[in-house]
Design an enzyme around this catalytic site. Structure first.
Site, PDB file in Angstrom:
ATOM      1  N   GLY A  19      13.697 -15.791   0.312  1.00 11.76           N
ATOM      2  CA  GLY A  19      12.445 -15.848   1.064  1.00 11.76           C
ATOM      3  C   GLY A  19      11.268 -15.529   0.178  1.00 11.76           C
ATOM      4  O   GLY A  19      11.420 -14.858  -0.850  1.00 11.76           O
ATOM      5  N   ASP A 143       2.154  -4.777  13.189  1.00 15.38           N
ATOM      6  CA  ASP A 143       2.219  -6.209  12.884  1.00 15.38           C
ATOM      7  C   ASP A 143       3.448  -6.853  13.521  1.00 15.38           C
ATOM      8  O   ASP A 143       4.200  -7.569  12.870  1.00 15.38           O
ATOM      9  CB  ASP A 143       2.231  -6.437  11.368  1.00 15.38           C
TER      10      ASP A 143
END
Length: 554
Positions: A19, A143
């Site tokens: 990723g 978040d």
């Protein structure tokens, strides 16, 4: 002879990149000391020279390392890797995490699979369990979004990326005097969008946005820019999920809308309470959710900033200033994105104009892109705002590509941003401070706007002024003047009352001599100072002379 695998900290043997985020690569690795698979988040070298990026990255490890719960991706270790030699040497911090095999909620939303209503509620329940634990341990995530929620192959929920989490005991402080670390625009709470401090109820709002998107396939608010989305979080009305999908029942609507209440006091006050309501609706029992009130000043006309729709000319400078200012207020900042598997598929490059480089990191990460070179250039545009980008917005590029930007080095003159329409003098002060201007005198005036709204500024928006100039504002005191209505047709009287911000109350009175539909009397009288939103009664004639038809031109 094959190259030896890279070894971090004398024990982590690096494998393939699994990723890429805005700040770091995520790499599969073997912990040769304990004989287990792990994931290593390793900061990108080009960002390691920035002390602010380093501080935030290190804080992620500190925030998450103290959390040990099945619904939270575990952090095992952290350290720093020295790369290069001599003047080229750099210290790259890394975080060693639990390797989770599965996919993110964002992956599922972007695929054709989506979520059933029941599965969406189950996933939200898992996130709330993680938040209940972190909140009780003094950590606000700040978040919550689809890219930060993993679903394992067995279906378990794992919340990750506490990169902008902060301890509640530190909530009065920021890493710099001028920048507050906050979340991603589509999942940002109204208080964060206005530059205020996030608390546990801010996480609940973000979870409400996540649940909304899982239920309907789209977030509660969308827009052409982070600025437009932030305006909607502050002022926009939420369309109930059932209006997107008829199979969603009213109890689920109530849960979502309570989580998305603009006023923090009207939201669920803790994660456990919202989880309990989800359990009730999954069991077919009534929920305790109470629909939030909708203040009179919330309207669809307040959803997006008017300046975005202005024609290019001198207004382009105003747009640029407001975009940069509100981006800082919105604080669209996040470190790395989730463990997203990279491929060669094409993505569209977003428009970064007006953003800070830090905000661009977040926006690009949501598109699986990364920030490349940053070059300053003299400009009249706000200092540190992006004025050029390569590739340009709208281009189609491979995922994980870099986008290079040019930022404004500033100028001696500043364009006064648009202040009219802001909801308080404090908001005006914050917007002005972001472009090195000061708030001057504040004058309270009668207006058809709600109390506290900024009506005008001096110098006016679009004016070119010196850095540090004091800008005075006029603020509505919430009082207007009742218009003269007697003798007007009813339709005109209602229109005039609406334009003045008042609610009409209509009564009728038989009057054989008056024209039908004419206003005979009003209360309060014309010219009365009255709080905006108050009721004004009018008495309308009936049973009298028919209205005279309008003349028709031959």
């Amino acid at each position: 002879m094959s190259e030896q695998p890279r070894l971090l900290g004398g024990r982590y043997q690096l494998g393939e990149i699994i990723g890429r985020g805005g700040m770091a690569d995520v790499i599969a690795a073997d912990d040769i000391r304990l004989g287990r698979k792990v994931a290593i988040k390793l900061m990108r070298r080009e960002l390691a020279a920035d002390p602010l990026f380093l501080a935030r990255f290190r804080r992620e490890a500190q925030a998450a390392a103290g959390l040990n719960h099945p619904t939270i991706v575990a952090v095992y270790d952290s350290g720093e890797d020295i790369v290069g030699t001599g003047a080229e040497a750099a210290s790259l911090p890394y975080i060693v995490m639990e390797l989770v095999e599965g996919e993110t909620v964002r992956d599922i939303l972007r695929s054709s699979k989506g979520f059933t209503t029941e599965r969406a509620l189950q996933v939200a329940r898992g996130v709330l369990t993680a938040l209940d634990y972190s909140h009780r341990n003094g950590i606000v995530h700040r978040d919550i979004k689809p890219a930060n929620v993993m679903l394992t192959k067995s279906g378990a929920v794992k919340v990750m990326d506490f990169g902008i989490a902060r301890a509640m005991s530190e909530s009065g402080h920021t890493l710099t005097a001028s920048q507050t670390v906050m979340g991603t625009a589509q999942y940002l709470s109204p208080e964060q969008a206005r530059g205020h401090e996030a608390d546990t109820r801010s996480d609940i709002y973000s979870l409400g946005c996540l649940l909304y998107e899982m239920l309907t396939g789209k977030p509660p608010f969308t827009g052409e820019s982070a600025v437009a989305i932030a305006y909607q979080h502050v002022s926009g009305l939420v369309i109930p999920p059932s209006e997107h999908l008829a199979t969603i029942d009213k109890d689920i609507d109530a849960i979502v809308q309570m989580a998305l209440a603009k006023d923090v006091s009207e939201r669920y006050q803790n994660a456990a309470d919202m989880r309990d309501d989800i359990d009730r609706t999954l069991a077919g029992n009534p929920v305790t959710a109470v629909l939030p009130t909708v203040p009179a000043n919330y309207a669809t006309s307040n959803v997006t900033p008017v300046v975005v729709k202005q024609k290019r000319s001198a207004w382009v400078w105003v747009l640029s200033a407001v975009a940069a200012i509100l981006t800082v207020a919105v604080g669209v900042w996040v470190y790395g994105s989730a463990l997203n598997t990279g491929d060669s598929s094409k993505v569209e490059v977003p428009n970064l104009s007006g953003l800070t480089a830090e905000a661009a990191v977040t926006v690009l990460s949501d598109y699986n892109l990364i920030l490349g070179s940053i070059t300053p250039e003299e400009s009249d545009r706000p200092t540190n705002s992006i004025i050029k980008q390569d590739p340009p917005s709208g281009s189609r590029v491979n995922e994980n590509s870099s986008v290079n930007v040019v930022i404004s080095g500033g100028a001696s003159k500043i364009i006064v941003p648009t202040l009219s329409g802001l909801v308080s003098a404090e908001d005006a002060r914050r917007v002005l401070a972001a472009v090195n201007l000061q708030l001057g005198n504040i004058t309270s005036i009668d207006s058809d706007q709600p109390e506290g709204y900024v009506v005008s500024s001096t110098p006016g928006s679009g004016s070119s002024v010196d850095i540090g100039t004091r800008v005075s504002i006029e603020v509505s005191n919430g009082f207007g003047v009742v218009p003269a209505l007697e003798g007007l047709p009813q339709a005109q009287a209602l229109s005039d009352l609406g334009a003045a911000g008042y609610q009409p109350v209509v009564a009728t009175q038989v009057s054989p001599t008056a024209v039908d539909g004419t206003v005979l009397a009003q209360s309060p009288a014309a010219g009365t100072r009255l709080k905006v939103g108050s009721r004004v009664s009018i008495t309308v004639a009936t049973g009298g002379v028919p209205p005279v038809p309008e003349p028709v031109d031959p």
